[in-house]
Write a protein that holds these residues in place. Structure first.
Motif, PDB file in Angstrom:
ATOM      1  N   UNK A   1       0.820  -1.200   0.000  1.00 52.68           N
ATOM      2  CA  UNK A   1       0.000   0.000   0.000  1.00 52.68           C
ATOM      3  C   UNK A   1       0.853   1.249   0.000  1.00 52.68           C
ATOM      4  N   UNK A   2       0.244   2.363   0.398  1.00 47.83           N
ATOM      5  CA  UNK A   2       0.958   3.642   0.465  1.00 47.83           C
ATOM      6  C   UNK A   2       0.653   4.332   1.790  1.00 47.83           C
ATOM      7  N   UNK A   3       1.558   5.240   2.162  1.00 41.59           N
ATOM      8  CA  UNK A   3       1.388   6.024   3.383  1.00 41.59           C
ATOM      9  C   UNK A   3       0.730   7.346   3.016  1.00 41.59           C
ATOM     10  N   UNK A   4      -0.411   7.617   3.618  1.00 41.21           N
ATOM     11  CA  UNK A   4      -1.119   8.880   3.420  1.00 41.21           C
ATOM     12  C   UNK A   4      -0.366  10.012   4.126  1.00 41.21           C
ATOM     13  N   UNK A   5      -0.629  11.235   3.728  1.00 40.51           N
ATOM     14  CA  UNK A   5       0.018  12.387   4.370  1.00 40.51           C
ATOM     15  C   UNK A   5      -0.698  12.790   5.655  1.00 40.51           C
ATOM     16  N   UNK A   6      -1.969  12.378   5.793  1.00 36.09           N
ATOM     17  CA  UNK A   6      -2.736  12.685   7.008  1.00 36.09           C
ATOM     18  C   UNK A   6      -3.564  11.477   7.407  1.00 36.09           C
ATOM     19  N   UNK A   7      -3.772  11.291   8.717  1.00 41.26           N
ATOM     20  CA  UNK A   7      -4.600  10.166   9.171  1.00 41.26           C
ATOM     21  C   UNK A   7      -6.055  10.314   8.718  1.00 41.26           C
ATOM     22  N   UNK A   8      -6.695   9.184   8.464  1.00 40.99           N
ATOM     23  CA  UNK A   8      -8.117   9.169   8.119  1.00 40.99           C
ATOM     24  C   UNK A   8      -8.750   7.901   8.687  1.00 40.99           C
ATOM     25  N   UNK A   9      -9.893   8.066   9.347  1.00 43.22           N
ATOM     26  CA  UNK A   9     -10.616   6.918   9.892  1.00 43.22           C
ATOM     27  C   UNK A   9     -10.337   6.710  11.365  1.00 43.22           C
ATOM     28  N   UNK A  10     -11.278   6.064  12.039  1.00 43.44           N
ATOM     29  CA  UNK A  10     -11.158   5.856  13.490  1.00 43.44           C
ATOM     30  C   UNK A  10     -11.179   4.381  13.879  1.00 43.44           C
ATOM     31  N   UNK A  11     -11.312   3.513  12.875  1.00 39.89           N
ATOM     32  CA  UNK A  11     -11.310   2.080  13.186  1.00 39.89           C
ATOM     33  C   UNK A  11      -9.862   1.592  13.165  1.00 39.89           C
ATOM     34  N   UNK A  12      -9.656   0.374  13.618  1.00 37.02           N
ATOM     35  CA  UNK A  12      -8.310  -0.189  13.576  1.00 37.02           C
ATOM     36  C   UNK A  12      -7.421   0.377  14.664  1.00 37.02           C
ATOM     37  N   UNK A  13      -6.109   0.200  14.490  1.00 36.26           N
ATOM     38  CA  UNK A  13      -5.153   0.634  15.505  1.00 36.26           C
ATOM     39  C   UNK A  13      -3.795   0.829  14.845  1.00 36.26           C
ATOM     40  N   UNK A  14      -2.827   1.278  15.612  1.00 31.61           N
ATOM     41  CA  UNK A  14      -1.473   1.431  15.077  1.00 31.61           C
ATOM     42  C   UNK A  14      -1.415   2.415  13.924  1.00 31.61           C
ATOM     43  N   UNK A  15      -0.863   1.949  12.812  1.00 26.62           N
ATOM     44  CA  UNK A  15      -0.669   2.806  11.636  1.00 26.62           C
ATOM     45  C   UNK A  15      -1.846   2.726  10.661  1.00 26.62           C
ATOM     46  N   UNK A  16      -2.922   2.050  11.040  1.00 23.60           N
ATOM     47  CA  UNK A  16      -4.081   1.880  10.155  1.00 23.60           C
ATOM     48  C   UNK A  16      -4.608   3.196   9.560  1.00 23.60           C
ATOM     49  N   UNK A  17      -4.634   4.320  10.331  1.00 27.93           N
ATOM     50  CA  UNK A  17      -5.185   5.566   9.774  1.00 27.93           C
ATOM     51  C   UNK A  17      -4.349   6.190   8.656  1.00 27.93           C
ATOM     52  N   UNK A  18      -3.097   5.759   8.469  1.00 22.73           N
ATOM     53  CA  UNK A  18      -2.292   6.350   7.391  1.00 22.73           C
ATOM     54  C   UNK A  18      -1.908   5.326   6.322  1.00 22.73           C
ATOM     55  N   UNK A  19      -2.373   4.077   6.466  1.00 25.60           N
ATOM     56  CA  UNK A  19      -2.038   3.037   5.486  1.00 25.60           C
ATOM     57  C   UNK A  19      -3.213   2.803   4.550  1.00 25.60           C
ATOM     58  N   UNK A  20      -2.985   3.067   3.263  1.00 19.57           N
ATOM     59  CA  UNK A  20      -4.007   2.829   2.240  1.00 19.57           C
ATOM     60  C   UNK A  20      -3.567   1.638   1.402  1.00 19.57           C
ATOM     61  N   UNK A  21      -4.275   0.503   1.515  1.00 21.97           N
ATOM     62  CA  UNK A  21      -3.882  -0.670   0.731  1.00 21.97           C
ATOM     63  C   UNK A  21      -4.084  -0.450  -0.765  1.00 21.97           C
ATOM     64  N   UNK A  22      -3.211  -1.028  -1.565  1.00 19.81           N
ATOM     65  CA  UNK A  22      -3.329  -0.923  -3.025  1.00 19.81           C
ATOM     66  C   UNK A  22      -4.693  -1.422  -3.472  1.00 19.81           C
ATOM     67  N   UNK A  23      -5.294  -0.680  -4.431  1.00 20.02           N
ATOM     68  CA  UNK A  23      -6.603  -1.074  -4.958  1.00 20.02           C
ATOM     69  C   UNK A  23      -7.771  -0.464  -4.186  1.00 20.02           C
ATOM     70  N   UNK A  24      -7.467   0.293  -3.140  1.00 15.29           N
ATOM     71  CA  UNK A  24      -8.510   0.931  -2.320  1.00 15.29           C
ATOM     72  C   UNK A  24      -8.247   2.428  -2.267  1.00 15.29           C
ATOM     73  N   UNK A  25      -9.298   3.206  -2.037  1.00 18.83           N
ATOM     74  CA  UNK A  25      -9.106   4.657  -1.875  1.00 18.83           C
ATOM     75  C   UNK A  25      -9.384   5.082  -0.450  1.00 18.83           C
ATOM     76  N   UNK A  26      -9.390   4.112   0.472  1.00 11.23           N
ATOM     77  CA  UNK A  26      -9.574   4.390   1.901  1.00 11.23           C
ATOM     78  C   UNK A  26      -8.456   3.707   2.688  1.00 11.23           C
ATOM     79  N   UNK A  27      -8.251   4.173   3.923  1.00 13.72           N
ATOM     80  CA  UNK A  27      -7.233   3.566   4.782  1.00 13.72           C
ATOM     81  C   UNK A  27      -7.816   2.351   5.504  1.00 13.72           C
ATOM     82  N   UNK A  28      -6.921   1.572   6.121  1.00 14.71           N
ATOM     83  CA  UNK A  28      -7.372   0.451   6.955  1.00 14.71           C
ATOM     84  C   UNK A  28      -8.324   0.953   8.051  1.00 14.71           C
ATOM     85  N   UNK A  29      -8.058   2.160   8.576  1.00 18.27           N
ATOM     86  CA  UNK A  29      -8.869   2.695   9.677  1.00 18.27           C
ATOM     87  C   UNK A  29     -10.245   3.162   9.219  1.00 18.27           C
TER      88      UNK A  29
END
Length: 194
Positions: A137-165
């Protein structure tokens, strides 16, 4: 006949999830269930070494088949840091502090490629088997989302336009690094290599 196997974790949610998948062939116990209260040292240099240290500790001290996992985030532009130090990247075990330090270290970097990696070590009948799961995936420049934990708010998996969070847990669990490694472990155990 049900076989006992230990998941070297204190996380009851992770234990329940795996127990559900492996039942009725296996009864999955966690560290609390076997009264292992030691903080098993993770002194390895790789995810595989750390996972193996944990499974070996349980196998040697409790004489039970065991599996353990080690996971982390690898960022290309940071020479694969934080890697095995993901949980304590800032020097302390605090998700928010670690995430902020990573974002600071990524300032001005155009290469945002990263991956989450999990390695599971299974010690069964004295033999160590390793299973790896990776999601790019890629690292976002700003956190997005409140689900998950750790680095989930800045990790966007390839093929998605949202973060793990921003993902529902059920969706993340289908594609995550841990889910991929766990599926390999489950497939191996269900083949019953006893």
């Amino acid at each position: 006949m049900t076989q006992k196997i230990v998941f070297a974790t204190n996380n009851v949610h992770k234990t329940a999830e795996v127990a559900n998948i492996l039942a009725p062939q296996y009864q999955v116990l966690n560290l609390k269930d076997i009264h292992c209260l030691v903080d098993i040292p993770e002194t390895g240099n790789t995810f595989a070494e750390n996972a193996s240290l944990k499974s070996s500790y349980v196998y040697q001290n409790y004489h039970l088949d065991c599996f353990a996992d080690d996971s982390g985030l690898e960022v290309d532009a940071l020479n694969n840091a934080p890697g095995i130090f993901s949980a304590r990247y800032s020097g302390i075990k605090d998700d928010s502090t670690n995430l902020q330090l990573l974002l600071k270290n990524m300032e001005g970097k155009s290469d945002r490629k990263a991956r989450f990696k999990t390695v599971i070590s299974l010690l069964k009948n004295g033999e160590n088997h390793l299973f790896e799961g990776v999601i790019e995936g890629t690292i976002r420049t700003e956190p997005a989302g409140s689900k998950g934990f750790g680095y989930d708010p800045i990790f966007q998996p390839n093929g998605y336009n949202i973060t793990f969070a921003e993902m529902e847990m059920s969706e993340k669990n289908k594609i995550s690094h841990r889910a991929l490694a766990m599926q390999k472990l489950v497939d191996f155990l269900k083949e019953d290599h006893s």
